[in-house]
Design a protein around this motif. Structure first.
Motif, PDB file in Angstrom:
ATOM      1  N   GLN A  59      -2.895  25.783  21.320  1.00 14.69           N
ATOM      2  CA  GLN A  59      -3.249  27.135  20.893  1.00 14.69           C
ATOM      3  C   GLN A  59      -4.731  27.264  20.547  1.00 14.69           C
ATOM      4  OE1 GLN A  59      -1.568  28.529  17.183  1.00 14.69           O
ATOM      5  NE2 GLN A  59      -1.760  30.649  17.802  1.00 14.69           N
ATOM      6  N   SER A  60      -5.329  26.206  20.007  1.00 18.13           N
ATOM      7  CA  SER A  60      -6.738  26.277  19.595  1.00 18.13           C
ATOM      8  C   SER A  60      -7.685  26.507  20.775  1.00 18.13           C
ATOM      9  CB  SER A  60      -7.130  24.990  18.858  1.00 18.13           C
ATOM     10  OG  SER A  60      -6.991  23.876  19.724  1.00 18.13           O
ATOM     11  N   LEU A  61      -7.204  26.345  21.999  1.00 21.16           N
ATOM     12  CA  LEU A  61      -8.032  26.552  23.192  1.00 21.16           C
ATOM     13  C   LEU A  61      -7.784  27.912  23.841  1.00 21.16           C
ATOM     14  CD1 LEU A  61      -7.561  23.000  24.711  1.00 21.16           C
ATOM     15  CD2 LEU A  61      -9.519  23.861  23.417  1.00 21.16           C
ATOM     16  N   THR A  62      -7.037  28.764  23.165  1.00 20.40           N
ATOM     17  CA  THR A  62      -6.712  30.087  23.689  1.00 20.40           C
ATOM     18  C   THR A  62      -7.289  31.166  22.785  1.00 20.40           C
ATOM     19  OG1 THR A  62      -4.670  30.288  22.413  1.00 20.40           O
ATOM     20  CG2 THR A  62      -4.507  29.207  24.565  1.00 20.40           C
ATOM     21  N   LYS A  63      -7.334  32.385  23.292  1.00 25.21           N
ATOM     22  CA  LYS A  63      -7.644  33.521  22.416  1.00 25.21           C
ATOM     23  C   LYS A  63      -6.419  33.713  21.533  1.00 25.21           C
ATOM     24  CE  LYS A  63     -10.603  36.159  25.495  1.00 25.21           C
ATOM     25  NZ  LYS A  63     -10.777  37.417  26.228  1.00 25.21           N
ATOM     26  N   HIS A  64      -6.643  33.729  20.215  1.00 25.51           N
ATOM     27  CA  HIS A  64      -5.509  33.905  19.319  1.00 25.51           C
ATOM     28  C   HIS A  64      -5.991  34.402  17.963  1.00 25.51           C
ATOM     29  CE1 HIS A  64      -6.903  29.851  18.296  1.00 25.51           C
ATOM     30  NE2 HIS A  64      -6.287  29.984  17.142  1.00 25.51           N
ATOM     31  N   LYS A  65      -5.046  34.884  17.175  1.00 24.10           N
ATOM     32  CA  LYS A  65      -5.337  35.394  15.842  1.00 24.10           C
ATOM     33  C   LYS A  65      -4.607  34.540  14.819  1.00 24.10           C
ATOM     34  CE  LYS A  65      -5.951  40.106  17.429  1.00 24.10           C
ATOM     35  NZ  LYS A  65      -5.511  41.493  17.338  1.00 24.10           N
ATOM     36  N   ARG A  66      -5.248  34.350  13.669  1.00 27.18           N
ATOM     37  CA  ARG A  66      -4.640  33.617  12.557  1.00 27.18           C
ATOM     38  C   ARG A  66      -4.859  34.424  11.282  1.00 27.18           C
ATOM     39  NH1 ARG A  66      -3.824  27.915  13.683  1.00 27.18           N
ATOM     40  NH2 ARG A  66      -2.630  28.079  11.780  1.00 27.18           N
ATOM     41  N   GLU A 124      -9.853  36.279  14.353  1.00 34.61           N
ATOM     42  CA  GLU A 124      -9.572  36.231  15.783  1.00 34.61           C
ATOM     43  C   GLU A 124     -10.479  35.211  16.443  1.00 34.61           C
ATOM     44  OE1 GLU A 124      -9.084  39.172  19.652  1.00 34.61           O
ATOM     45  OE2 GLU A 124      -9.972  39.955  17.816  1.00 34.61           O
ATOM     46  N   PHE A 125      -9.893  34.249  17.147  1.00 29.32           N
ATOM     47  CA  PHE A 125     -10.629  33.226  17.868  1.00 29.32           C
ATOM     48  C   PHE A 125     -10.732  33.652  19.328  1.00 29.32           C
ATOM     49  CE2 PHE A 125      -8.797  31.160  14.226  1.00 29.32           C
ATOM     50  CZ  PHE A 125      -9.805  30.341  13.772  1.00 29.32           C
ATOM     51  N   LEU A 126     -11.946  33.682  19.856  1.00 34.98           N
ATOM     52  CA  LEU A 126     -12.171  34.180  21.206  1.00 34.98           C
ATOM     53  C   LEU A 126     -12.595  33.093  22.181  1.00 34.98           C
ATOM     54  CD1 LEU A 126     -14.181  37.368  20.178  1.00 34.98           C
ATOM     55  CD2 LEU A 126     -11.742  37.202  20.681  1.00 34.98           C
ATOM     56  N   ASP A 127     -12.878  31.896  21.704  1.00 35.29           N
ATOM     57  CA  ASP A 127     -13.450  30.824  22.513  1.00 35.29           C
ATOM     58  C   ASP A 127     -12.374  30.079  23.295  1.00 35.29           C
ATOM     59  OD1 ASP A 127     -15.365  29.138  23.561  1.00 35.29           O
ATOM     60  OD2 ASP A 127     -15.269  27.749  21.881  1.00 35.29           O
ATOM     61  N   GLU A 128     -11.862  30.730  24.345  1.00 37.40           N
ATOM     62  CA  GLU A 128     -10.845  30.069  25.157  1.00 37.40           C
ATOM     63  C   GLU A 128     -11.501  29.217  26.238  1.00 37.40           C
ATOM     64  OE1 GLU A 128      -8.281  32.838  27.165  1.00 37.40           O
ATOM     65  OE2 GLU A 128      -9.937  34.024  27.888  1.00 37.40           O
ATOM     66  N   LEU A 129     -10.685  28.491  26.951  1.00 37.05           N
ATOM     67  CA  LEU A 129     -11.190  27.612  28.004  1.00 37.05           C
ATOM     68  C   LEU A 129     -11.962  28.413  29.053  1.00 37.05           C
ATOM     69  CD1 LEU A 129      -8.078  25.339  28.532  1.00 37.05           C
ATOM     70  CD2 LEU A 129     -10.264  24.672  27.533  1.00 37.05           C
ATOM     71  N   LYS A 130     -13.010  27.770  29.588  1.00 35.94           N
ATOM     72  CA  LYS A 130     -13.779  28.416  30.649  1.00 35.94           C
ATOM     73  C   LYS A 130     -14.079  27.407  31.752  1.00 35.94           C
ATOM     74  CE  LYS A 130     -17.801  28.123  27.639  1.00 35.94           C
ATOM     75  NZ  LYS A 130     -17.023  27.566  26.573  1.00 35.94           N
ATOM     76  N   GLU A 131     -14.407  27.900  32.905  1.00 33.27           N
ATOM     77  CA  GLU A 131     -14.683  27.047  34.053  1.00 33.27           C
ATOM     78  C   GLU A 131     -15.775  26.040  33.709  1.00 33.27           C
ATOM     79  OE1 GLU A 131     -16.174  27.547  38.649  1.00 33.27           O
ATOM     80  OE2 GLU A 131     -15.113  29.210  37.714  1.00 33.27           O
ATOM     81  N   GLY A 132     -15.555  24.791  34.067  1.00 34.43           N
ATOM     82  CA  GLY A 132     -16.521  23.730  33.811  1.00 34.43           C
ATOM     83  C   GLY A 132     -16.255  22.935  32.544  1.00 34.43           C
ATOM     84  N   ASP A 133     -15.393  23.441  31.644  1.00 32.67           N
ATOM     85  CA  ASP A 133     -15.061  22.694  30.426  1.00 32.67           C
ATOM     86  C   ASP A 133     -14.384  21.376  30.792  1.00 32.67           C
ATOM     87  OD1 ASP A 133     -16.028  24.587  28.657  1.00 32.67           O
ATOM     88  OD2 ASP A 133     -14.061  25.352  28.078  1.00 32.67           O
ATOM     89  N   ARG A 134     -14.761  20.311  30.071  1.00 27.55           N
ATOM     90  CA  ARG A 134     -14.079  19.023  30.200  1.00 27.55           C
ATOM     91  C   ARG A 134     -12.998  18.988  29.137  1.00 27.55           C
ATOM     92  NH1 ARG A 134     -13.881  15.692  33.987  1.00 27.55           N
ATOM     93  NH2 ARG A 134     -14.381  13.840  32.822  1.00 27.55           N
ATOM     94  N   VAL A 135     -11.802  18.529  29.514  1.00 25.99           N
ATOM     95  CA  VAL A 135     -10.668  18.522  28.601  1.00 25.99           C
ATOM     96  C   VAL A 135      -9.941  17.191  28.653  1.00 25.99           C
ATOM     97  CG1 VAL A 135     -10.301  21.032  28.617  1.00 25.99           C
ATOM     98  CG2 VAL A 135      -9.203  19.626  30.362  1.00 25.99           C
ATOM     99  N   MET A 136      -9.250  16.881  27.548  1.00 26.41           N
ATOM    100  CA  MET A 136      -8.357  15.722  27.468  1.00 26.41           C
ATOM    101  C   MET A 136      -6.950  16.233  27.728  1.00 26.41           C
ATOM    102  SD  MET A 136      -7.662  12.538  26.906  1.00 26.41           S
ATOM    103  CE  MET A 136      -9.224  11.937  26.323  1.00 26.41           C
ATOM    104  N   VAL A 137      -6.274  15.617  28.692  1.00 26.02           N
ATOM    105  CA  VAL A 137      -4.915  16.030  29.018  1.00 26.02           C
ATOM    106  C   VAL A 137      -3.968  14.844  28.892  1.00 26.02           C
ATOM    107  CG1 VAL A 137      -5.634  17.902  30.548  1.00 26.02           C
ATOM    108  CG2 VAL A 137      -5.238  15.633  31.497  1.00 26.02           C
ATOM    109  N   VAL A 138      -2.722  15.149  28.612  1.00 29.32           N
ATOM    110  CA  VAL A 138      -1.670  14.148  28.549  1.00 29.32           C
ATOM    111  C   VAL A 138      -0.644  14.516  29.603  1.00 29.32           C
ATOM    112  CG1 VAL A 138       0.189  13.199  27.144  1.00 29.32           C
ATOM    113  CG2 VAL A 138      -2.003  13.687  26.096  1.00 29.32           C
ATOM    114  N   GLY A 139      -0.365  13.563  30.491  1.00 31.72           N
ATOM    115  CA  GLY A 139       0.668  13.764  31.492  1.00 31.72           C
ATOM    116  C   GLY A 139       2.021  13.395  30.910  1.00 31.72           C
ATOM    117  N   ILE A 140       2.972  14.310  31.015  1.00 32.46           N
ATOM    118  CA  ILE A 140       4.319  14.052  30.526  1.00 32.46           C
ATOM    119  C   ILE A 140       5.304  14.307  31.663  1.00 32.46           C
ATOM    120  CG2 ILE A 140       3.834  14.481  28.090  1.00 32.46           C
ATOM    121  CD1 ILE A 140       4.816  17.299  28.399  1.00 32.46           C
TER     122      ILE A 140
END
Length: 155
Positions: A59-66, A124-140
């Protein structure tokens, strides 16, 4: 589970080998190739792009409200600059009483060392993922689904 035999140290090593390795989960680095809502990523060791249907995003990588409560005691500094000097940057309470005559005019407002309490505000958090971002992923699920945990940076 197999029967573990041998000395205490040997049993511990065997137990770690049996339980410590988990081939069901893999951690990888990836690059965002398309921003949400049509999110796509390319995992470093794979030749294909994964689409949003293959992804779970923290959720922290999406636009969301808290909702938050915020309190500061005597350490708050509030500043505001008026970009239009003909219009004050705030509205007065219609029931406010002013003594005297004249015009209030200012270009900014500063309050130092103020106590401040804000109850049930919405952030409101607006900093969602954008093209070129490097991310850590877990394959399940044996690499059928990937969970994007967070952005990563290198120095």
């Amino acid at each position: 589970m197999i029967r573990i035999e041998g000395s205490g140290a040997s049993q511990l090593v065997q137990l770690i080998r049996e339980l410590g390795y988990n081939s069901e989960v893999t951690m990888e680095l990836a690059t965002v190739t398309a921003a949400p809502p049509e999110l796509k990523i390319k995992v470093d060791h794979m030749n294909l792009e994964l689409e949003k249907d293959d992804l779970i995003v923290a959720q922290s990588l999406t636009k969301h409200k808290r909702k938050i409560n915020m309190k500061s005691e005597g350490k708050t500094k509030i500043s505001a600059m008026n970009v239009n000097p003909k219009v004050p940057p705030f509205k007065f309470d219609p029931g406010a009483v002013f003594v005297g005559q004249g015009t209030i005019s200012f270009t900014g407002l500063t309050v130092d060392s103020a106590d401040q309490t804000i109850n049930e505000a919405e952030l409101e958090f607006l900093d969602e993922l954008k093209e070129g971002d490097r991310v850590m992923v877990v394959g399940i699920n044996q690499g059928q689904t990937y969970m994007i945990l967070d952005r990563v940076v290198t120095y």
